[in-house]
Structure formats: structure tokens, C-alpha cells
Design a protein around this motif. Structure first.
Motif, PDB file in Angstrom:
ATOM      1  N   PRO A  94     -24.806 -12.987 -48.091  1.00  0.00           N
ATOM      2  CA  PRO A  94     -24.924 -11.741 -49.069  1.00  0.00           C
ATOM      3  C   PRO A  94     -26.269 -11.297 -49.316  1.00  0.00           C
ATOM      4  O   PRO A  94     -26.671 -10.460 -49.571  1.00  0.00           O
ATOM      5  CB  PRO A  94     -23.685 -11.598 -50.098  1.00  0.00           C
ATOM      6  CG  PRO A  94     -22.761 -12.799 -49.646  1.00  0.00           C
ATOM      7  CD  PRO A  94     -23.749 -13.825 -48.724  1.00  0.00           C
ATOM      8  N   ASP A  95     -26.971 -12.534 -49.934  1.00  0.00           N
ATOM      9  CA  ASP A  95     -28.363 -12.162 -50.386  1.00  0.00           C
ATOM     10  C   ASP A  95     -29.331 -12.766 -49.547  1.00  0.00           C
ATOM     11  O   ASP A  95     -30.373 -13.020 -50.127  1.00  0.00           O
ATOM     12  CB  ASP A  95     -28.391 -13.032 -51.702  1.00  0.00           C
ATOM     13  CG  ASP A  95     -28.139 -14.633 -51.573  1.00  0.00           C
ATOM     14  OD1 ASP A  95     -27.657 -14.935 -50.346  1.00  0.00           O
ATOM     15  OD2 ASP A  95     -28.381 -15.435 -52.555  1.00  0.00           O
ATOM     16  N   VAL A  96     -29.282 -12.575 -48.377  1.00  0.00           N
ATOM     17  CA  VAL A  96     -30.234 -12.892 -47.273  1.00  0.00           C
ATOM     18  C   VAL A  96     -31.403 -12.121 -47.258  1.00  0.00           C
ATOM     19  O   VAL A  96     -32.606 -12.388 -47.125  1.00  0.00           O
ATOM     20  CB  VAL A  96     -29.637 -12.720 -45.829  1.00  0.00           C
ATOM     21  CG1 VAL A  96     -29.494 -11.594 -45.389  1.00  0.00           C
ATOM     22  CG2 VAL A  96     -30.625 -13.673 -44.921  1.00  0.00           C
ATOM     23  N   TRP A  97     -31.259 -10.849 -47.879  1.00  0.00           N
ATOM     24  CA  TRP A  97     -32.389  -9.859 -48.236  1.00  0.00           C
ATOM     25  C   TRP A  97     -32.175  -9.015 -49.429  1.00  0.00           C
ATOM     26  O   TRP A  97     -31.283  -8.620 -49.829  1.00  0.00           O
ATOM     27  CB  TRP A  97     -32.498  -8.925 -47.033  1.00  0.00           C
ATOM     28  CG  TRP A  97     -33.753  -7.990 -47.057  1.00  0.00           C
ATOM     29  CD1 TRP A  97     -35.140  -8.311 -46.646  1.00  0.00           C
ATOM     30  CD2 TRP A  97     -33.824  -6.678 -47.858  1.00  0.00           C
ATOM     31  NE1 TRP A  97     -36.030  -7.295 -46.990  1.00  0.00           N
ATOM     32  CE2 TRP A  97     -35.235  -6.161 -47.547  1.00  0.00           C
ATOM     33  CE3 TRP A  97     -33.011  -5.997 -48.303  1.00  0.00           C
ATOM     34  CZ2 TRP A  97     -35.674  -5.145 -48.146  1.00  0.00           C
ATOM     35  CZ3 TRP A  97     -33.507  -4.666 -49.027  1.00  0.00           C
ATOM     36  CH2 TRP A  97     -34.832  -4.352 -48.562  1.00  0.00           C
ATOM     37  N   SER A  98     -33.402  -8.844 -50.008  1.00  0.00           N
ATOM     38  CA  SER A  98     -33.388  -8.049 -51.465  1.00  0.00           C
ATOM     39  C   SER A  98     -34.587  -7.564 -51.544  1.00  0.00           C
ATOM     40  O   SER A  98     -35.762  -7.920 -51.124  1.00  0.00           O
ATOM     41  CB  SER A  98     -33.053  -8.723 -52.549  1.00  0.00           C
ATOM     42  OG  SER A  98     -33.872  -9.691 -52.895  1.00  0.00           O
ATOM     43  N   ALA A  99     -34.871  -6.294 -52.253  1.00  0.00           N
ATOM     44  CA  ALA A  99     -36.077  -5.653 -52.341  1.00  0.00           C
ATOM     45  C   ALA A  99     -36.851  -6.706 -53.194  1.00  0.00           C
ATOM     46  O   ALA A  99     -38.310  -6.318 -53.234  1.00  0.00           O
ATOM     47  CB  ALA A  99     -35.801  -4.324 -53.220  1.00  0.00           C
ATOM     48  N   GLU A 100     -36.353  -7.329 -54.076  1.00  0.00           N
ATOM     49  CA  GLU A 100     -37.212  -8.159 -55.060  1.00  0.00           C
ATOM     50  C   GLU A 100     -37.824  -9.839 -54.291  1.00  0.00           C
ATOM     51  O   GLU A 100     -38.884  -9.819 -54.497  1.00  0.00           O
ATOM     52  CB  GLU A 100     -36.487  -8.777 -56.303  1.00  0.00           C
ATOM     53  CG  GLU A 100     -36.054  -7.555 -57.159  1.00  0.00           C
ATOM     54  CD  GLU A 100     -34.986  -6.715 -56.596  1.00  0.00           C
ATOM     55  OE1 GLU A 100     -34.934  -5.417 -56.973  1.00  0.00           O
ATOM     56  OE2 GLU A 100     -34.155  -7.135 -55.934  1.00  0.00           O
ATOM     57  N   GLU A 101     -36.950  -9.821 -53.425  1.00  0.00           N
ATOM     58  CA  GLU A 101     -37.181 -11.458 -52.857  1.00  0.00           C
ATOM     59  C   GLU A 101     -37.510 -11.174 -51.175  1.00  0.00           C
ATOM     60  O   GLU A 101     -38.159 -12.215 -50.579  1.00  0.00           O
ATOM     61  CB  GLU A 101     -36.405 -12.608 -53.061  1.00  0.00           C
ATOM     62  CG  GLU A 101     -35.914 -12.667 -54.363  1.00  0.00           C
ATOM     63  CD  GLU A 101     -34.952 -13.811 -54.686  1.00  0.00           C
ATOM     64  OE1 GLU A 101     -35.294 -14.835 -54.354  1.00  0.00           O
ATOM     65  OE2 GLU A 101     -33.717 -13.369 -54.606  1.00  0.00           O
ATOM     66  N   GLY A 102     -37.277 -10.046 -50.891  1.00  0.00           N
ATOM     67  CA  GLY A 102     -37.507  -9.911 -49.371  1.00  0.00           C
ATOM     68  C   GLY A 102     -36.523 -10.502 -48.541  1.00  0.00           C
ATOM     69  O   GLY A 102     -35.551 -10.694 -48.900  1.00  0.00           O
ATOM     70  N   TRP A 103     -36.887 -11.025 -47.254  1.00  0.00           N
ATOM     71  CA  TRP A 103     -36.159 -11.404 -46.297  1.00  0.00           C
ATOM     72  C   TRP A 103     -35.854 -13.000 -46.436  1.00  0.00           C
ATOM     73  O   TRP A 103     -37.159 -13.875 -46.303  1.00  0.00           O
ATOM     74  CB  TRP A 103     -36.554 -11.096 -44.913  1.00  0.00           C
ATOM     75  CG  TRP A 103     -35.772 -11.995 -43.743  1.00  0.00           C
ATOM     76  CD1 TRP A 103     -36.088 -12.635 -42.743  1.00  0.00           C
ATOM     77  CD2 TRP A 103     -34.378 -11.488 -43.295  1.00  0.00           C
ATOM     78  NE1 TRP A 103     -35.314 -13.078 -41.825  1.00  0.00           N
ATOM     79  CE2 TRP A 103     -34.157 -12.196 -41.980  1.00  0.00           C
ATOM     80  CE3 TRP A 103     -33.583 -10.373 -43.533  1.00  0.00           C
ATOM     81  CZ2 TRP A 103     -32.964 -12.183 -41.326  1.00  0.00           C
ATOM     82  CZ3 TRP A 103     -32.278 -10.316 -42.938  1.00  0.00           C
ATOM     83  CH2 TRP A 103     -32.127 -11.229 -41.807  1.00  0.00           C
ATOM     84  N   LYS A 104     -34.823 -13.926 -46.513  1.00  0.00           N
ATOM     85  CA  LYS A 104     -34.739 -15.090 -46.440  1.00  0.00           C
ATOM     86  C   LYS A 104     -33.931 -15.777 -45.376  1.00  0.00           C
ATOM     87  O   LYS A 104     -33.484 -16.860 -45.446  1.00  0.00           O
ATOM     88  CB  LYS A 104     -33.942 -15.462 -47.672  1.00  0.00           C
ATOM     89  CG  LYS A 104     -34.862 -15.114 -49.183  1.00  0.00           C
ATOM     90  CD  LYS A 104     -34.138 -15.527 -50.518  1.00  0.00           C
ATOM     91  CE  LYS A 104     -32.894 -14.717 -50.770  1.00  0.00           C
ATOM     92  NZ  LYS A 104     -32.194 -15.301 -52.053  1.00  0.00           N
TER      93      LYS A 104
END
Length: 355
Positions: free
Chosen positions: A175-185
């Protein structure tokens, strides 16, 4: 060369995997996913792990190239730095006139950097600044350095973040593979230099297509194959290749490298047939592994296992106790052969001679 790729990420995942960091409307630094743009008509992209030329796959373009320079108004959302849209793999020569996008008869899925400026198929794209970045999980290559007829396929891809296996979604699809704060993981896509063009058929159909730029392999990849795609390793490499207004094509070509950080592993020979899409084609395989059975091969094996053995037209009856007894009696009768007249004469006892 590059004759087969893998593109398994969905459009929204591809856009997130190509995120770039920039200031938002409030002046905060945040990651922004690339924008997706559909191809004209009904040419859609379908994620697949065995992609052959003439397929439509994701290609990244500069936002400036697509829309022109657009200044941000106060309160307006910052446009994405890059735009991604599907294009057909295999550049349609600009001089070709016909009803079909694949009817020109030229092999244009790859273009050699050594003669790219002389080829009539590619030079117009160079002069117009139509440079793009071909996106994929990785590409397949068949080892050509050992001279074997039955060549072993390998899957070549970019080094991945710790714990991420690009061929195994379970290692990164969170679910947290991408976020505006950390980008793409998630997995790191392979980015390759390419050229694109826009072509219109005699029937009025618009088709955008691309070709992959290739060059002589460096020492490391040369152990596997003598040609390698021009891989754009860093964000700066990507920006330099796409920013045609700042960097002319001669300088952009000179910046391409044949030695980059890539890795590879052997895969199943099932990938040899581009129609095969089932199974874990991208997963590591043993070098002595046999091709994975398909539905058709299983059906054939089942049919062969049920087929009766050939016996020169003689029909074999089932074995039963009675048949065994009959065979035994037949054998004994066969052994009782009548002696010949000579044998009878020899067996006669000699008469006693008179003393």
C-alpha cells in the motif's frame, strides 16, 4: 540488439515509477508522478512479460516537447516534468506510404548509433528532436558468445532497491509503495534511449512509433552479447536525452554510454516463443532447466502416453490366465516335432551278429 522486453507494470504504476521531485503550488518539495496520455485511436498498452516488436509499450517524453513551455499561474497545479504514452515498437519510416503501420517491411525496432545520422528512417527524428525514453522492466537477450545453436536466454534489468525483486510482485506491491513525500519505492525500471515519430496512414490513422538506440557492448555486457541498448542510468542522463532544446542531437549521442550498472540472470527457454505469456518468464532459472510445459505440450504428452505400441499390424490380445495356459500348450505342441526318416533309421537298435 534488443528484440524482446518485459513491461508488467500498470499505467499508473509506470507513472509513479517515473516520479520527479519539484516544488508544489505552496513551495513544498514533493514527488509528482508522470502524466499518462493515451495513444490516438484504439492502440492501448497491455502489461506483459514477453513483449515483441509491433506491440504498444510505455514511452516517456519531455512535457515541454509534448505541450510546449507552459508557465504556472498562481494557484495552478504544477505540470508533471514528463509525459508517458504508449507507442508502437518499430519506428515507421517517414517516407513510407501505405494503409498499414506494419506493412513497410523494414526492421526498425533497433537503430545503430554508428549510422543513425545517415539512415533515412531515423535522421528526420534526430533533426526534429524527437528523442524519447523507452520504459520496461528489462529486456531479454540470447547469449551469442558461446556459438551454441540452442542459445540460452537471459533477463537484463537495472539494479533493484534492497528487498525488491522486479519479477516478484510480492516483494514490492504494498500500500505504501508510492507517496508524494517519499516517491516510488517499487522496482526500478530500465530506461533506454530511443527515437520516435508520428505517422499517418493513407486511411487517416495516426500511429506513434519508436526505435531503440543500440551500440557496441562494453567489456562487462560483451560477455553476453556484442550489442547493447543505450541505457540511461541516471536522472541527469534522462533529462539530457529528452531536453532537445538545450542539448543538440550530436552532443546527446556523444553522451550515451555502453558501460552501465545492469544485472542479468538466466530464464526459462519458454520465453523463446513470443506467444508464451504464462509462467514466471522473468524469474531466475537453472541453466539446465527444461522449458516449462505449456497446455499444448501437456496435451501432447498425455496423448503419447495413452497411444498403444506399434506391432507391425499384429493385434495383441489382453493377458489373462486362460491366455497364458493356451500359450503354454501351444509351446509344448510346437516342441513335439515328428522325426525325419533318417532320424528314425539312426534310432533303430542294431541286430546281434551270429557268433
Amino acid at each position: 540488439m534488443c528484440g524482446r522486453t518485459a513491461c508488467t507494470l500498470a499505467p499508473d504504476e509506470v507513472c509513479k515509477a517515473c516520479s520527479s521531485r519539484a516544488l508544489d503550488s505552496k513551495g513544498n518539495k514533493q514527488y509528482r508522478a508522470a502524466d499518462w496520455r493515451d495513444h490516438p485511436g484504439n492502440h492501448n498498452y497491455s502489461p506483459r512479460q514477453n513483449v515483441a516488436p509491433t506491440s504498444f509499450t510505455p514511452v516517456m517524453l519531455s512535457e515541454r516537447h509534448v505541450r510546449g513551455v507552459k508557465r504556472q499561474s498562481e494557484g495552478e497545479e504544477v505540470p508533471s516534468k514528463y509525459v508517458i504514452q504508449p507507442m508502437m515498437w518499430g519506428l515507421i519510416p517517414p517516407f513510407y506510404k501505405g494503409p498499414s503501420a506494419t506493412g513497410h517491411g523494414f526492421k526498425t525496432n533497433n537503430c545503430r548509433v554508428e549510422d543513425i545520422e545517415e539512415k533515412k528512417s531515423y535522421k528526420p527524428s534526430l533533426l526534429k528532436g524527437q528523442r524519447c525514453v523507452v520504459l520496461c522492466d528489462g529486456f531479454y537477450e540470447w547469449q551469442s558468445t558461446k556459438g551454441e545453436k540452442d542459445k540460452q536466454p537471459y533477463f537484463i534489468y537495472a539494479p533493484q532497491p534492497e528487498g525488491v525483486e522486479i519479477w516478484n510482485r510480492d516483494t514490492w506491491d504494498k500500500p505504501d509503495v508510492w507517496s508524494a513525500e517519499e516517491g516510488w519505492k517499487g522496482p526500478r525500471l530500465l530506461k533506454i534511449a530511443g527515437l520516435f515519430s508520428s505517422w499517418t496512414s493513407t486511411e487517416g490513422e495516426e500511429v506513434m512509433s519508436y526505435t531503440v538506440v543500440t551500440m557496441e557492448s562494453g567489456k562487462k555486457f560483451g560477455e553476453l552479447h556484442h550489442r547493447v541498448p543505450a541505457i540511461l542510468e541516471t536522472d541527469q542522463d534522462v533529462e539530457d536525452w529528452l531536453d532537445h532544446s538545450r542539448l543538440g542531437y550530436k552532443e546527446a549521442l556523444a553522451n550515451l554510454k555502453n558501460e552501465t550498472e545492469i544485472t542479468w540472470h538466466p530464464v526459462s527457454k519458454s520465453v523463446n516463443n513470443s506467444r508464451n505469456q504464462e509462467g514466471d518468464l522473468m524469474s531466475p532459472a537453472s541453466l539446465d532447466q527444461k522449458p516449462k510445459e505449456t497446455a499444448s505440450s501437456k496435451l501432447m504428452a498425455s496423448w503419447l502416453s495413452k497411444a498403444p505400441p506399434k506391432q507391425s499390424g499384429i493385434k495383441k490380445e489382453p493377458t489373462t490366465p486362460d491366455s497364458i495356459k493356451k500359450e503354454s500348450q501351444a509351446a509344448s505342441v510346437k516342441k513335439e516335432v515328428k522325426p525325419s526318416p533318417l532320424a528314425k533309421w539312426l534310432k533303430k537298435e542294431p541286430k546281434n551278429e551270429k557268433e
